[in-house]
Enzyme design. Sequence first.
Site, PDB file in Angstrom:
ATOM      1  N   GLU A  72       0.829  -1.213   0.000  1.00 61.70           N
ATOM      2  CA  GLU A  72       0.000   0.000   0.000  1.00 61.70           C
ATOM      3  C   GLU A  72       0.864   1.266   0.000  1.00 61.70           C
ATOM      4  O   GLU A  72       0.422   2.328   0.418  1.00 61.70           O
ATOM      5  CB  GLU A  72      -0.957   0.012   1.192  1.00 61.70           C
ATOM      6  CG  GLU A  72      -2.014  -1.080   1.162  1.00 61.70           C
ATOM      7  CD  GLU A  72      -3.011  -0.965   0.014  1.00 61.70           C
ATOM      8  OE1 GLU A  72      -2.755  -0.245  -0.968  1.00 61.70           O
ATOM      9  OE2 GLU A  72      -4.062  -1.630   0.121  1.00 61.70           O
ATOM     10  N   HIS A  91      -1.597   3.270   7.546  1.00 65.91           N
ATOM     11  CA  HIS A  91      -2.774   2.598   7.002  1.00 65.91           C
ATOM     12  C   HIS A  91      -3.031   1.383   7.881  1.00 65.91           C
ATOM     13  O   HIS A  91      -2.090   0.648   8.196  1.00 65.91           O
ATOM     14  CB  HIS A  91      -2.534   2.183   5.554  1.00 65.91           C
ATOM     15  CG  HIS A  91      -3.500   1.143   5.085  1.00 65.91           C
ATOM     16  ND1 HIS A  91      -4.864   1.340   5.123  1.00 65.91           N
ATOM     17  CD2 HIS A  91      -3.319  -0.110   4.622  1.00 65.91           C
ATOM     18  CE1 HIS A  91      -5.458   0.253   4.682  1.00 65.91           C
ATOM     19  NE2 HIS A  91      -4.544  -0.647   4.378  1.00 65.91           N
ATOM     20  N   HIS A  93      -6.247  -1.592   9.677  1.00 63.24           N
ATOM     21  CA  HIS A  93      -7.537  -2.282   9.557  1.00 63.24           C
ATOM     22  C   HIS A  93      -8.179  -2.450  10.933  1.00 63.24           C
ATOM     23  O   HIS A  93      -8.484  -3.573  11.339  1.00 63.24           O
ATOM     24  CB  HIS A  93      -7.347  -3.677   8.945  1.00 63.24           C
ATOM     25  CG  HIS A  93      -6.758  -3.701   7.571  1.00 63.24           C
ATOM     26  ND1 HIS A  93      -6.284  -4.847   6.987  1.00 63.24           N
ATOM     27  CD2 HIS A  93      -6.567  -2.721   6.662  1.00 63.24           C
ATOM     28  CE1 HIS A  93      -5.825  -4.576   5.769  1.00 63.24           C
ATOM     29  NE2 HIS A  93      -5.977  -3.290   5.552  1.00 63.24           N
ATOM     30  N   HIS A 154     -12.491  -1.272   3.301  1.00 65.36           N
ATOM     31  CA  HIS A 154     -11.091  -1.663   3.481  1.00 65.36           C
ATOM     32  C   HIS A 154     -10.593  -1.337   4.897  1.00 65.36           C
ATOM     33  O   HIS A 154     -10.431  -2.248   5.701  1.00 65.36           O
ATOM     34  CB  HIS A 154     -10.261  -0.960   2.398  1.00 65.36           C
ATOM     35  CG  HIS A 154      -8.829  -1.371   2.356  1.00 65.36           C
ATOM     36  ND1 HIS A 154      -8.040  -1.214   1.248  1.00 65.36           N
ATOM     37  CD2 HIS A 154      -8.020  -1.906   3.305  1.00 65.36           C
ATOM     38  CE1 HIS A 154      -6.825  -1.667   1.491  1.00 65.36           C
ATOM     39  NE2 HIS A 154      -6.786  -2.091   2.741  1.00 65.36           N
TER      40      HIS A 154
HETATM   41 ZN   LIG Z   1      -5.106  -2.510   3.837  1.00 62.42          ZN
END
Ligand SMILES: [Zn+2]
Length: 212
Positions: A72, A91, A93, A154
């Site tokens: 990413e 980034h 989750h 996401h």
């Molecule tokens: Zn991700």
Amino acid sequence: MSAHDDVLAAAKDMLRLNLTAGTSGNVSARLDEGLFVITPSSIPYDTMTLDDLCVIDATGEKVEGAQSPSSEKLVHLACYKRFPEVQSVIHAHPVYASMFAVARQPIPSAIDEFAVYVGGDVPVAEYAMTGSPELGENAADCLVSVGSALLANHGTVTVSESPEKAIHQLGVVERAAQIVWGARVLGGDAELPASTNETLGGYYRMLRNPGS
Ligand SMILES: [Zn+2]
């Protein structure tokens, strides 16, 4: 502490604080001369060492490190390109924020002081597939006046002045998502007065861009 140390510490904190799972998510920081240090792809955070970190240039080419940089990386690079004041990108989750991302609902700035750290409601970026250049561009579109955005279906992206502050901000976002979710289960979420969020969001924007 170097930027490398800060990125590694934030990556380990991200897992320890339950802000991501497995090897998902990634942390980066801006270096001098147009370079960036970023966590590698597919290396467990608990055994990750400084030697596993990668240095990449603004096009995503690796210039240092034995591992592959995070898949990413384009999300991180899009944020650095768009916002010169941003020094770190994460980034992740996290479960509750990702629930809002899948529902494609913004996380409202419904808790006093939230806007001081995040700037206001956490918006949902338009969907783009993981790894695509559009994912980063869509995220950056949402981060002009707030520090965190949801990537539709996401997870989250967070920009800040340091990896340590980015982890704190991500924790504030995840906790707010959990609280708002619970409040809705209880029957609704009352909004803060708009003037509260305007005032507190103003502090966020002043700290992010002191000259403006
Ligand atoms: Zn991700």
